[in-house]
Design a protein around this motif. Structure first.
Motif, PDB file in Angstrom:
ATOM      1  N   ASN A 121     -28.050   7.077 -35.466  1.00 59.66           N
ATOM      2  CA  ASN A 121     -27.822   6.836 -34.031  1.00 59.66           C
ATOM      3  C   ASN A 121     -28.306   7.984 -33.154  1.00 59.66           C
ATOM      4  OD1 ASN A 121     -26.237   4.272 -34.419  1.00 59.66           O
ATOM      5  ND2 ASN A 121     -24.895   5.686 -35.512  1.00 59.66           N
ATOM      6  N   VAL A 122     -29.514   8.479 -33.447  1.00 57.83           N
ATOM      7  CA  VAL A 122     -30.078   9.573 -32.654  1.00 57.83           C
ATOM      8  C   VAL A 122     -30.558   9.031 -31.314  1.00 57.83           C
ATOM      9  CG1 VAL A 122     -31.857  11.342 -32.549  1.00 57.83           C
ATOM     10  CG2 VAL A 122     -30.773  10.783 -34.743  1.00 57.83           C
ATOM     11  N   LEU A 123     -30.158   9.700 -30.240  1.00 57.92           N
ATOM     12  CA  LEU A 123     -30.546   9.261 -28.902  1.00 57.92           C
ATOM     13  C   LEU A 123     -30.759  10.479 -28.008  1.00 57.92           C
ATOM     14  CD1 LEU A 123     -30.920   6.921 -26.838  1.00 57.92           C
ATOM     15  CD2 LEU A 123     -28.466   7.118 -26.355  1.00 57.92           C
ATOM     16  N   ILE A 124     -31.945  10.537 -27.398  1.00 57.82           N
ATOM     17  CA  ILE A 124     -32.224  11.554 -26.381  1.00 57.82           C
ATOM     18  C   ILE A 124     -32.646  10.805 -25.124  1.00 57.82           C
ATOM     19  CG2 ILE A 124     -33.577  13.582 -25.749  1.00 57.82           C
ATOM     20  CD1 ILE A 124     -34.043  14.119 -28.675  1.00 57.82           C
ATOM     21  N   THR A 125     -31.919  11.009 -24.051  1.00 59.29           N
ATOM     22  CA  THR A 125     -32.144  10.238 -22.839  1.00 59.29           C
ATOM     23  C   THR A 125     -31.679  11.022 -21.619  1.00 59.29           C
ATOM     24  OG1 THR A 125     -31.618   8.130 -21.738  1.00 59.29           O
ATOM     25  CG2 THR A 125     -29.900   9.111 -23.091  1.00 59.29           C
ATOM     26  N   ASP A 126     -31.945  10.458 -20.437  1.00 59.06           N
ATOM     27  CA  ASP A 126     -31.359  11.018 -19.217  1.00 59.06           C
ATOM     28  C   ASP A 126     -30.288  10.081 -18.663  1.00 59.06           C
ATOM     29  OD1 ASP A 126     -32.810   8.924 -18.168  1.00 59.06           O
ATOM     30  OD2 ASP A 126     -34.196  10.159 -17.019  1.00 59.06           O
ATOM     31  N   ASP A 127     -29.954   9.053 -19.447  1.00 59.12           N
ATOM     32  CA  ASP A 127     -29.012   8.033 -19.010  1.00 59.12           C
ATOM     33  C   ASP A 127     -27.653   8.257 -19.685  1.00 59.12           C
ATOM     34  OD1 ASP A 127     -27.577   5.744 -18.403  1.00 59.12           O
ATOM     35  OD2 ASP A 127     -29.310   4.416 -18.565  1.00 59.12           O
ATOM     36  N   VAL A 128     -26.727   8.827 -18.948  1.00 60.79           N
ATOM     37  CA  VAL A 128     -25.404   9.136 -19.482  1.00 60.79           C
ATOM     38  C   VAL A 128     -24.651   7.868 -19.858  1.00 60.79           C
ATOM     39  CG1 VAL A 128     -23.171  10.197 -18.961  1.00 60.79           C
ATOM     40  CG2 VAL A 128     -25.281  11.283 -18.164  1.00 60.79           C
ATOM     41  N   GLU A 129     -24.771   6.827 -19.032  1.00 60.14           N
ATOM     42  CA  GLU A 129     -24.055   5.578 -19.297  1.00 60.14           C
ATOM     43  C   GLU A 129     -24.581   4.887 -20.546  1.00 60.14           C
ATOM     44  OE1 GLU A 129     -21.347   4.523 -17.805  1.00 60.14           O
ATOM     45  OE2 GLU A 129     -21.416   6.398 -16.656  1.00 60.14           O
ATOM     46  N   LEU A 130     -25.883   4.925 -20.745  1.00 59.61           N
ATOM     47  CA  LEU A 130     -26.466   4.318 -21.932  1.00 59.61           C
ATOM     48  C   LEU A 130     -25.925   4.989 -23.203  1.00 59.61           C
ATOM     49  CD1 LEU A 130     -28.563   2.427 -23.268  1.00 59.61           C
ATOM     50  CD2 LEU A 130     -30.229   4.282 -23.026  1.00 59.61           C
TER      51      LEU A 130
END
Length: 406
Positions: free
Chosen positions: A329-338
């Protein structure tokens, strides 16, 4: 009215489009090694990752991740993606860790690198931008690392964040915002937050002690002083040890052979220790002297502490004594809600894992009981055999005795 609705929809659409996912890796492809590169750095004995949901899980397919598979090994694998900068927007780093082997000592963190990393030579000294995640070694080290590189030096968070140390899946989330604030979440629950300048030593302190200031010679910082009128009693001084008055010289003591006999020493019940005069409040007490501070000329504010100018590689670079950790479940994003929505599934995952593990533990418990019962029955049989052998031997001895008498 229709115009207003159109504007709201447009703004919502723009907000949706502006959110970016830089890396999403759920290891749902059997060919995951096509995009992940193993390090070949010399001098290290590296272990291999294997794709598996583990021995207990909620969903056999959805819960697949990469698991460390060999004990006492270094692990170094990384994945590259399109480079980005988090300037003027949040940065969210999130992944799940499952120490199903009940880890005794080993890392469970990730590192984010810029595009200069040679993935085939990634190792512990490779410069990185961010290091984040749990690290466990014995009962003394169970922490969440949050380390940032700043001007070529790695800076550790000043706070102690405890990680999870059980055998189930847990989500770790780091949020860094452009106002220089941060949050650390475990399983979607905030465990730490604050300001980057306050909780890391990126910058020199704002104030320092005035190097020209010294404590005045007449500054009295003694809260109490000895009573000048208090006098030591004349009978105060007693020896700490005295000869035992009840001791007697042994009858077989030979002064010529053993030397002059001396009674053993015992504690003197009248000994009072070193005399100290009574203490009085000091009328000249001014309190503890505080060194005055001045503005630090070396302090330079930086409102871009949060900024990572380039990130384009995520790597697992760690050591494990006992293997078995699963990363997913690796996730790098700028979306805090996502990120929050993705991590919200962890409760269901944990519930499924616990249910399967409890069932497995029950099966194992019954198996252990059966084996223990078989071993006990065998011991009883062996004892019966021994008793029969003893009876036979006794009978033979009796027969032989009767024969001898004939």
């Amino acid at each position: 009215m229709m115009w207003c609705k159109t504007v709201i929809v447009l703004l919502a659409t723009v907000g949706f489009i502006s959110a970016e996912v830089y890396l999403k890796e759920n290891f749902d492809n059997e060919n995951w090694e096509d995009t992940w590169i193993y390090s070949k750095h010399p001098g290290k004995e590296f272990g291999k990752f294997v794709l598996t949901p583990g021995t207990f899980y909620n969903d056999a397919e959805a819960d697949k991740g990469i698991q460390t598979s060999q004990d006492a090994r270094f692990y170094a694998a990384s994945r590259k993606f399109d480079g980005f900068s988090n300037e003027d927007k949040p940065l969210v780093v999130q992944f799940s860790v499952k120490h199903e082997q009940n880890i005794d000592c080993g890392g469970g963190y990730v590192k984010l690198f810029d595009c200069s990393l040679d993935q085939t030579d990634m190792h512990g000294e490779s410069p990185y931008e961010i290091m984040f995640g749990p690290d466990i070694c014995g009962p003394g080290t169970k922490k969440v690392h949050v380390i940032f590189s700043y001007k070529g030096k790695n800076h550790l968070i000043s706070k102690d964040i405890r990680c999870k140390d059980d055998v189930y899946t847990h989500f770790y989330t780091l949020i860094v915002r452009p106002d220089n604030t941060y949050e650390v979440l475990i399983d979607n629950e905030k465990v730490e937050s604050g300001n980057l300048e306050d909780d890391w030593d990126f910058l020199a302190p704002k104030k320092i002690k005035d190097p020209t200031a010294t404590k005045p010679e007449d500054w009295d910082d003694r809260a109490t002083i000895p009573d000048p009128d208090d006098k030591k009693p004349e009978d105060w001084d007693k020896p700490e040890h005295i000869p035992d008055p009840d001791a007697t010289k042994p009858e077989d003591w030979d002064d010529e052979m053993d030397g002059e006999w001396e009674p053993p020493m015992i504690d003197d019940p009248e000994f009072k220790g070193e005399w100290q005069p009574k203490q009085l409040d000091n009328p000249n007490y001014k309190g503890a002297w505080e060194h005055p501070e001045i503005a630090n000329p070396e302090y330079v504010p930086d409102d871009k502490l949060y900024l990572r100018k380039e990130i384009c590689t995520l790597g697992f670079d760690l050591w494990q004594v006992k293997s078995g950790t699963i990363f997913d479940n690796v996730l790098i994003t700028d979306d805090v809600e996502l990120a929050a929505k993705a991590a919200a599934e962890v409760k269901n995952t944990q519930a499924g894992e616990k249910k399967m593990k409890e069932a497995q533990d029950e099966v194992q418990r019954k198996k252990d009981e059966e084996e223990a019962k078989k071993a006990s029955d065998k011991d009883d049989e062996d004892e019966d055999d021994d008793d029969e052998e003893k009876d036979d031997e006794s009978k033979q001895d009796k027969d032989q005795s009767e024969h001898d008498e004939l």
